[in-house]
Design an enzyme around this catalytic site. Sequence first.
Site, PDB file in Angstrom:
ATOM      1  N   ASP A 330       0.897  -1.248  -0.183  1.00  0.00           N
ATOM      2  CA  ASP A 330       0.022   0.086   0.006  1.00  0.00           C
ATOM      3  C   ASP A 330       0.787   1.241  -0.216  1.00  0.00           C
ATOM      4  OD1 ASP A 330      -2.544   1.067  -0.065  1.00  0.00           O
ATOM      5  OD2 ASP A 330      -2.465   1.662   2.378  1.00  0.00           O
ATOM      6  N   GLU A 371      -6.325  13.492   5.718  1.00  0.00           N
ATOM      7  CA  GLU A 371      -6.509  14.381   4.686  1.00  0.00           C
ATOM      8  C   GLU A 371      -7.755  15.173   4.784  1.00  0.00           C
ATOM      9  OE1 GLU A 371      -6.402  11.215   4.529  1.00  0.00           O
ATOM     10  OE2 GLU A 371      -4.691  10.296   3.358  1.00  0.00           O
ATOM     11  N   ARG A 402     -14.701   6.523  -4.739  1.00  0.00           N
ATOM     12  CA  ARG A 402     -13.597   7.263  -4.621  1.00  0.00           C
ATOM     13  C   ARG A 402     -13.891   8.743  -4.190  1.00  0.00           C
ATOM     14  NH1 ARG A 402     -10.006   7.034  -8.615  1.00  0.00           N
ATOM     15  NH2 ARG A 402     -11.570   6.493 -10.291  1.00  0.00           N
ATOM     16  N   MET A 403     -14.960   9.140  -3.677  1.00  0.00           N
ATOM     17  CA  MET A 403     -14.920  10.462  -3.274  1.00  0.00           C
ATOM     18  C   MET A 403     -15.890  10.573  -2.022  1.00  0.00           C
ATOM     19  SD  MET A 403     -17.874  11.415  -6.326  1.00  0.00           S
ATOM     20  CE  MET A 403     -19.359  10.492  -6.581  1.00  0.00           C
ATOM     21  N   SER A 404     -16.119  11.805  -1.303  1.00  0.00           N
ATOM     22  CA  SER A 404     -16.798  11.880  -0.185  1.00  0.00           C
ATOM     23  C   SER A 404     -17.373  13.299  -0.016  1.00  0.00           C
ATOM     24  CB  SER A 404     -15.808  11.641   1.213  1.00  0.00           C
ATOM     25  OG  SER A 404     -14.936  12.694   1.355  1.00  0.00           O
ATOM     26  N   ASP A 555     -10.613  -4.592   1.913  1.00  0.00           N
ATOM     27  CA  ASP A 555      -9.357  -5.507   2.165  1.00  0.00           C
ATOM     28  C   ASP A 555      -9.695  -6.891   2.052  1.00  0.00           C
ATOM     29  OD1 ASP A 555      -7.716  -3.040   1.295  1.00  0.00           O
ATOM     30  OD2 ASP A 555      -7.232  -2.925   3.246  1.00  0.00           O
TER      31      ASP A 555
END
Length: 715
Positions: A330, A371, A402-404, A555
């Site tokens: 990762d 982030e 893949r967004m929030s 995962d």
Amino acid sequence: MTRNPQLDLRIDPPARPGLRLLDASLLKPALWGAFAKLDPRVQWHNPVMFVVYIGSIATTLLWLQALQGHGEASAGFIFAVALWLWFTVLFANFAEALAEGRSKAQVASLRGMKKSVWAKKYESVPQGRIHGAAWLPREGEQLRKGDVVLVEAGDVVPLDGEVIEGVASVDESAITGESAPVVREAGGDFSSVTGGTRVLSDWMVVRITVNPGESFLDRMIGMVEGARRQKTPNEVALHILLIALTIVFLVVTVTLLPYSMFSVEASGAGKVVTLTALVSLLVCLIPTTIGGLLSAVGVAGMSRMMQANVIATSGRAVEAAGDVDVLLLDKTGTITHGNRQASTFYPAPGVTLEHLGRIALLASLADETPEGRSIVELAKRQGVLEQAVEGARFIPFSAQDRMSGADLPEALAASPSGAALARGQLRKGAADAIRKHVQLRGGSVPAEVMRTADDVARRGSTPLVVSEDDMALGVIELKDIVKPGIRDRFAQLRRMGIKTMMITGDNKLTAAAIAAEAGVDDFLAEATPEAKLAIIRQYQAEGRLVAMTGDGTNDAPALAQADVAVVMNSGTQAAKEAGNMVDLDSDPTKLLEVVETGKALLMTRGSLTTFSIANDVAKYFAILPAIFAATYPQLAALNVMRLASPQSAILSAVIFNALVIVFLIPLALQGVRFRPVGAAALLRRNLAIYGLGGLIVPFVGIKLIDLLLTAVGLA
């Protein structure tokens, strides 16, 4: 809030002690264990040492016969041979008992962490804020999965759970051995808490995720206990080889007796070889060194893995780590430092920096990731005021989308003119994900925004595009730093024939820039759970063994498919159940250490096998002339060591055969030092050290023992 002052809810769990290679506390139990393993039901499980065990009994009976005046040789000589054969068995038992003792000590220290803890259980969980509601004391053993408890400063977490409210500093030294406290909080990747850890400050509300007996400590104990005696495929194969060699030498030795009878009768010279000499020859020729240390090597490999704060579910997992030739790493936390921070806002044409910052802040208010918090901090530094958003529905980040962001119930009007400061669906995420989202709502992303995102990605940073309903507002640059020295580490792995592949959710340009800087062999960008699973299956179809790390529920499928799956202790329950190793330190770079430990285990086993087989050569030159030179004088030329007498030659070889096990116990427990070199170079090195050493050392050792026996008058 209900309290019971008679109950002490604060218990200090002990930290796990470390164990030295030959810890004094382990030696006495190992000595007793060596004698306890003389039980034939135990010896039978190691066929090589069982042959030595039978030989010890046989020579003991021959000694008792000699005491009655009917011995085939002097009673003193037979007794000395029998004694050292018993020592050979005991030394092998001691090595295994010492290795098992280390695992037992680790289990005991783990059991010592399990204390009866009182918990502050909420009898009813209110809607909304839970902290402040009434709780009642309950014993930890009475808690069940789904219960909600309050854990305050000084309290011990009663069972494994997930933080659903609050934030606290937690001492996990009892589990990880690290004294530095860690922060556990609701949301994000650091919401998992482990039973037996202690809260140092603040408070948190925890939802219990396991029943009593199913906690992480219980699973750790079960892993160590259950893994201790499991044989790996390579170990089974080596056992079969050792058994085959033992059978061959047994047949050869048995045929020597009638051959000796015939030779003595035909030549009229010499004496028929004694049973004591034949037993000595057999024990010295069969691979007793590796046979006696093989179990200890396997158990010690598990122990060394645990010393690295990694719990393996089985020896098979440790061995597989040594055979791995593809590492899926990762990016965040392994290759880079993992603390990506928002550094710059790049507004789209016609969008003010203030408006971009405001929308980015509102889309990140509920984002508990580093982030997300850094975006809020960057917006505040640029003068954007944080506003309460009532009725907003926050959208968490998902690997698929893949967004929030957040869905606002109505436009927020805070300007004097009543102009809306935000409206509708606010999103931040990967450039292509936001573009699809905007297009679905009838809008489009300006070419300038995509160019800015590409420029940010080429610099090795991560671009996040911000949108408001059907309009893209600009780009946020997240900066991360590649860890120093990681490029050299990957170069070492490449020399060993191991391929490294970086897994990241970043776009291809960002991934390519970081991959080039870090020196990995390949990368998978915009990775989804399905993509991870597919790449693992692809490599496995090519006959490769794959290792990876993970911590999230997404995962779990890939972890279950990988040959070596190291799960972070801070990870979810689903991830821990899918993996075959758990890293207590939650350090993604530990995968490299796991592979090195696995390879060290295989190197140790191979080195000891090479030494064991090679050191048999000197024993031919010691025992064969001793038992046949009288019948065939020409064989005296094989006595290159010029041993004092036939009895001294036999006894010296038997003593050396026993003592070499003792001298190799530290190597078996500590392991051969790992060196990042290719397979061919490693083979040459091991043949030079353990092959050539196995040839030379016995000649020197047997001669020194012969000189000592001569000096004390036992030759």
